[in-house]
Scaffold this motif. Structure first.
Motif, PDB file in Angstrom:
ATOM      1  N   ASP A  41       1.053  -1.234  -0.315  1.00 41.60           N
ATOM      2  CA  ASP A  41       0.244  -0.023   0.174  1.00 41.60           C
ATOM      3  C   ASP A  41       0.256   1.494  -0.144  1.00 41.60           C
ATOM      4  O   ASP A  41       0.169   2.890  -0.068  1.00 41.60           O
ATOM      5  CB  ASP A  41      -0.882   0.091   1.209  1.00 41.60           C
ATOM      6  N   PHE A  42       2.119   1.344   0.338  1.00 44.58           N
ATOM      7  CA  PHE A  42       3.047   2.694   0.375  1.00 44.58           C
ATOM      8  C   PHE A  42       4.032   2.646  -0.812  1.00 44.58           C
ATOM      9  O   PHE A  42       4.451   1.556  -0.881  1.00 44.58           O
ATOM     10  CB  PHE A  42       3.833   2.699   1.688  1.00 44.58           C
ATOM     11  N   ASP A  43       4.620   4.066  -1.244  1.00 44.14           N
ATOM     12  CA  ASP A  43       5.004   3.454  -2.121  1.00 44.14           C
ATOM     13  C   ASP A  43       6.712   3.956  -1.310  1.00 44.14           C
ATOM     14  O   ASP A  43       6.379   4.105  -0.815  1.00 44.14           O
ATOM     15  CB  ASP A  43       5.175   4.930  -3.230  1.00 44.14           C
ATOM     16  N   VAL A  44       7.242   3.899  -2.219  1.00 43.42           N
ATOM     17  CA  VAL A  44       8.910   3.858  -1.915  1.00 43.42           C
ATOM     18  C   VAL A  44       8.939   4.874  -0.445  1.00 43.42           C
ATOM     19  O   VAL A  44       9.858   5.227   0.403  1.00 43.42           O
ATOM     20  CB  VAL A  44       9.933   3.946  -2.781  1.00 43.42           C
ATOM     21  N   ALA A  45       8.403   6.210  -0.931  1.00 40.94           N
ATOM     22  CA  ALA A  45       8.997   7.132   0.044  1.00 40.94           C
ATOM     23  C   ALA A  45       7.847   7.052   1.218  1.00 40.94           C
ATOM     24  O   ALA A  45       9.444   7.287   2.190  1.00 40.94           O
ATOM     25  CB  ALA A  45       8.275   8.666  -0.404  1.00 40.94           C
ATOM     26  N   ALA A  46       6.817   6.593   1.165  1.00 39.09           N
ATOM     27  CA  ALA A  46       6.343   6.253   2.398  1.00 39.09           C
ATOM     28  C   ALA A  46       7.044   4.791   3.118  1.00 39.09           C
ATOM     29  O   ALA A  46       7.458   5.565   4.424  1.00 39.09           O
ATOM     30  CB  ALA A  46       4.697   5.970   2.305  1.00 39.09           C
ATOM     31  N   VAL A  47       7.804   3.708   2.713  1.00 44.62           N
ATOM     32  CA  VAL A  47       8.747   2.912   3.027  1.00 44.62           C
ATOM     33  C   VAL A  47       9.508   3.411   3.960  1.00 44.62           C
ATOM     34  O   VAL A  47      10.404   3.295   5.015  1.00 44.62           O
ATOM     35  CB  VAL A  47       8.907   1.771   2.365  1.00 44.62           C
ATOM     36  N   ARG A  48      10.569   4.185   3.027  1.00 44.78           N
ATOM     37  CA  ARG A  48      11.672   4.883   3.873  1.00 44.78           C
ATOM     38  C   ARG A  48      11.537   5.750   4.981  1.00 44.78           C
ATOM     39  O   ARG A  48      12.016   5.416   6.046  1.00 44.78           O
ATOM     40  CB  ARG A  48      12.604   6.190   2.579  1.00 44.78           C
ATOM     41  N   GLY A  49       9.507   6.820   4.840  1.00 43.22           N
ATOM     42  CA  GLY A  49      10.267   7.409   6.310  1.00 43.22           C
ATOM     43  C   GLY A  49       9.810   6.885   6.800  1.00 43.22           C
ATOM     44  O   GLY A  49       9.744   6.581   8.626  1.00 43.22           O
ATOM     45  N   LEU A  50       9.030   5.181   6.783  1.00 42.97           N
ATOM     46  CA  LEU A  50       8.669   4.345   8.448  1.00 42.97           C
ATOM     47  C   LEU A  50       9.921   3.993   8.983  1.00 42.97           C
ATOM     48  O   LEU A  50       9.562   3.833   9.913  1.00 42.97           O
ATOM     49  CB  LEU A  50       7.271   3.641   7.564  1.00 42.97           C
ATOM     50  N   ARG A  51      11.009   3.428   7.920  1.00 45.70           N
ATOM     51  CA  ARG A  51      12.169   2.462   8.439  1.00 45.70           C
ATOM     52  C   ARG A  51      12.766   4.114   9.163  1.00 45.70           C
ATOM     53  O   ARG A  51      12.850   3.244  10.094  1.00 45.70           O
ATOM     54  CB  ARG A  51      12.929   2.737   6.638  1.00 45.70           C
ATOM     55  N   ASP A  52      13.221   5.120   8.684  1.00 42.10           N
ATOM     56  CA  ASP A  52      13.810   6.153   9.293  1.00 42.10           C
ATOM     57  C   ASP A  52      12.823   6.648  10.721  1.00 42.10           C
ATOM     58  O   ASP A  52      13.679   5.859  11.839  1.00 42.10           O
ATOM     59  CB  ASP A  52      13.685   7.459   8.520  1.00 42.10           C
ATOM     60  N   ALA A  53      11.863   6.561  11.107  1.00 38.49           N
ATOM     61  CA  ALA A  53      10.991   6.994  12.069  1.00 38.49           C
ATOM     62  C   ALA A  53      11.189   5.782  12.973  1.00 38.49           C
ATOM     63  O   ALA A  53      11.494   4.934  14.490  1.00 38.49           O
ATOM     64  CB  ALA A  53       9.240   6.991  11.527  1.00 38.49           C
ATOM     65  N   LEU A  54      11.205   4.525  12.303  1.00 42.29           N
ATOM     66  CA  LEU A  54      11.206   2.745  12.693  1.00 42.29           C
ATOM     67  C   LEU A  54      12.842   2.830  13.918  1.00 42.29           C
ATOM     68  O   LEU A  54      13.583   2.206  14.545  1.00 42.29           O
ATOM     69  CB  LEU A  54      10.941   2.186  12.556  1.00 42.29           C
ATOM     70  N   LEU A  55      13.851   2.842  13.184  1.00 41.17           N
ATOM     71  CA  LEU A  55      15.137   3.387  12.997  1.00 41.17           C
ATOM     72  C   LEU A  55      15.415   3.709  14.159  1.00 41.17           C
ATOM     73  O   LEU A  55      16.740   4.303  15.181  1.00 41.17           O
ATOM     74  CB  LEU A  55      16.442   3.708  12.199  1.00 41.17           C
ATOM     75  N   ALA A  56      14.423   5.817  14.528  1.00 35.09           N
ATOM     76  CA  ALA A  56      15.008   6.249  15.147  1.00 35.09           C
ATOM     77  C   ALA A  56      14.491   5.547  16.616  1.00 35.09           C
ATOM     78  O   ALA A  56      14.432   6.109  17.709  1.00 35.09           O
ATOM     79  CB  ALA A  56      14.484   7.526  15.310  1.00 35.09           C
ATOM     80  N   ARG A  57      13.701   5.013  16.588  1.00 39.23           N
ATOM     81  CA  ARG A  57      13.253   4.613  17.812  1.00 39.23           C
ATOM     82  C   ARG A  57      13.934   3.253  18.526  1.00 39.23           C
ATOM     83  O   ARG A  57      13.838   3.096  19.783  1.00 39.23           O
ATOM     84  CB  ARG A  57      12.372   3.597  17.562  1.00 39.23           C
ATOM     85  N   LEU A  58      14.937   3.172  17.876  1.00 38.11           N
ATOM     86  CA  LEU A  58      16.135   1.780  18.742  1.00 38.11           C
ATOM     87  C   LEU A  58      17.303   3.146  19.444  1.00 38.11           C
ATOM     88  O   LEU A  58      17.608   2.183  20.215  1.00 38.11           O
ATOM     89  CB  LEU A  58      16.768   1.646  17.075  1.00 38.11           C
ATOM     90  N   ASP A  59      17.128   3.968  18.806  1.00 32.75           N
ATOM     91  CA  ASP A  59      18.039   4.892  19.876  1.00 32.75           C
ATOM     92  C   ASP A  59      17.044   5.616  21.498  1.00 32.75           C
ATOM     93  O   ASP A  59      18.245   6.812  21.742  1.00 32.75           O
ATOM     94  CB  ASP A  59      18.604   5.877  18.921  1.00 32.75           C
ATOM     95  N   ALA A  60      16.038   5.759  20.490  1.00 35.45           N
ATOM     96  CA  ALA A  60      15.134   6.802  21.839  1.00 35.45           C
ATOM     97  C   ALA A  60      15.131   5.782  22.990  1.00 35.45           C
ATOM     98  O   ALA A  60      15.178   4.659  23.395  1.00 35.45           O
ATOM     99  CB  ALA A  60      13.962   6.642  21.604  1.00 35.45           C
ATOM    100  N   ALA A  61      14.519   6.446  24.075  1.00 40.78           N
ATOM    101  CA  ALA A  61      14.340   5.483  25.654  1.00 40.78           C
ATOM    102  C   ALA A  61      13.550   4.675  25.074  1.00 40.78           C
ATOM    103  O   ALA A  61      12.237   5.193  24.288  1.00 40.78           O
ATOM    104  CB  ALA A  61      14.078   7.385  26.408  1.00 40.78           C
ATOM    105  N   ASP A  62      13.122   3.851  26.326  1.00 35.82           N
ATOM    106  CA  ASP A  62      12.142   2.552  26.206  1.00 35.82           C
ATOM    107  C   ASP A  62      11.800   2.354  27.767  1.00 35.82           C
ATOM    108  O   ASP A  62      12.047   1.582  27.676  1.00 35.82           O
ATOM    109  CB  ASP A  62      12.539   1.661  25.467  1.00 35.82           C
ATOM    110  N   PRO A  63      10.847   3.227  28.093  1.00 40.94           N
ATOM    111  CA  PRO A  63      11.018   2.763  29.868  1.00 40.94           C
ATOM    112  C   PRO A  63       9.811   1.319  30.169  1.00 40.94           C
ATOM    113  O   PRO A  63      10.160   1.008  31.122  1.00 40.94           O
ATOM    114  CB  PRO A  63      10.005   3.943  29.673  1.00 40.94           C
ATOM    115  N   HIS A  64       8.685   1.243  28.614  1.00 44.77           N
ATOM    116  CA  HIS A  64       8.267  -0.240  29.417  1.00 44.77           C
ATOM    117  C   HIS A  64       8.838  -1.472  28.378  1.00 44.77           C
ATOM    118  O   HIS A  64       8.662  -2.454  28.532  1.00 44.77           O
ATOM    119  CB  HIS A  64       7.092  -0.360  28.295  1.00 44.77           C
ATOM    120  N   GLY A  65      10.378  -1.200  28.088  1.00 40.49           N
ATOM    121  CA  GLY A  65      10.928  -2.202  27.216  1.00 40.49           C
ATOM    122  C   GLY A  65      10.550  -3.006  25.919  1.00 40.49           C
ATOM    123  O   GLY A  65      10.191  -3.829  25.712  1.00 40.49           O
TER     124      GLY A  65
END
Length: 293
Positions: A83-107
């Motif tokens: 359902d998503f074009d390449v730009a949308a999937v890239r945006g999701l990828r970048d947002a998800l990668l950022a979560r790997l570096d962010a605080a994760d209080p609930h694990g």
């Protein structure tokens, strides 16, 4: 007019993650449950893309219904449906990668980001869109993530799954299936798996982690790109990671032996039941490792 304003709000959400939360702007629990009941149907492509970015925030929610049952399932469904074009999937990828570096209080945020990144990797396998540099960067993040997991909690009543090791293995599975990865890159998949197949902490896996870790290894073997000597050295290295039992016994060592045995048994079963000749050829080496080298 009201509908248009609602979607514009979601678009602003995608552009301003600091303001984001779960449920996403313009949504509540009831509307998200209705979304799931509809089979995640969203007619407007721009609205779907904005909502997907909003649901990334829900991957860190301690409520498993929102995190696992809605956010993860929606993102997986939309990506597998193309359902998503390449730009949308890239945006999701970048947002998800950022979560790997962010605080994760609930694990939960990091392991679920890794699980959805497996779906991002799958889109590139089905219809390649990453450049070689992007693919290499994703492999580096995936191997680093799996190697970094120290929270070994699997399932917990009330909060559901964390399962960081298993989700990291799923991410590497999708990468190992990608024909664009070369032998040197596949060796890095194996090296990352080895670190968690026999974790240094002495944690005993009880939530199916051994089987999930064996999956990317089995698919690397099916590719038939690594020589027999490389496989023997890798299996010998697994046994060496365990080492001999300390004098007088040691609970952590016994837990690590449990993990190694469970992993090797899962890999042996894969090789025994496969029709792939390259994977079946590993049976003797796996059996030798099971016997202690």
């Amino acid at each position: 007019m009201r509908k248009r304003g609602w979607w514009m709000g979601l678009t602003l959400l995608a552009c301003a993650p600091a303001m984001a939360g779960c449920p996403p702007m313009g949504q509540d629990r009831a509307s998200l449950e209705a979304l799931k009941s509809s089979g995640f149907a969203v007619a407007d492509p721009d609205g779907k893309r904005a909502l997907a970015m909003g649901l990334v925030e829900c991957l860190g929610d301690p409520d498993p219904t929102l995190r696992d049952g809605i956010a993860y399932e929606a993102l997986q469904h939309w990506m597998r449906a193309g359902d998503f074009d390449v730009a949308a999937v890239r945006g999701l990828r970048d947002a998800l990668l950022a979560r790997l570096d962010a605080a994760d209080p609930h694990g939960v945020s990091r392991p679920f980001a890794a699980l959805v990144l497996a779906e991002v990797a799958r889109t590139d396998r089905i219809a390649p869109w990453m450049s070689p540099a992007e693919r290499e960067a994703m492999l580096a993040r995936a191997t680093a993530y799996l190697a970094s997991v120290r929270d070994y909690r699997g399932f917990e009543a009330g909060i559901g799954w964390r399962h960081g090791v298993a989700h990291g293995a799923d991410w590497l599975l999708q990468l190992s299936l990608n024909p664009a990865l070369e032998s040197v890159q596949l060796q890095r998949v194996l090296d990352a798996v080895a670190l968690q197949a026999v974790p240094a902490s002495g944690h005993a896996y009880v939530f199916g982690e051994a089987g999930r870790l064996a999956q990317p290894v089995a698919y690397v073997a099916r590719r038939g790109l690594l020589p027999e000597a490389a496989w023997q050295a890798w299996l010998d290295g697994l046994v060496a990671r365990l080492g001999p039992m300390p004098p007088g016994g040691d609970a952590a060592w016994l837990a690590r032996r449990h993990d190694l045995t469970a992993f090797l048994l899962a890999l042996y079963l894969q090789s025994d039941t496969s029709q792939n000749e390259a994977l079946r050829a590993l049976k003797p080496a796996i059996a030798k490792a099971l016997a202690g080298g």
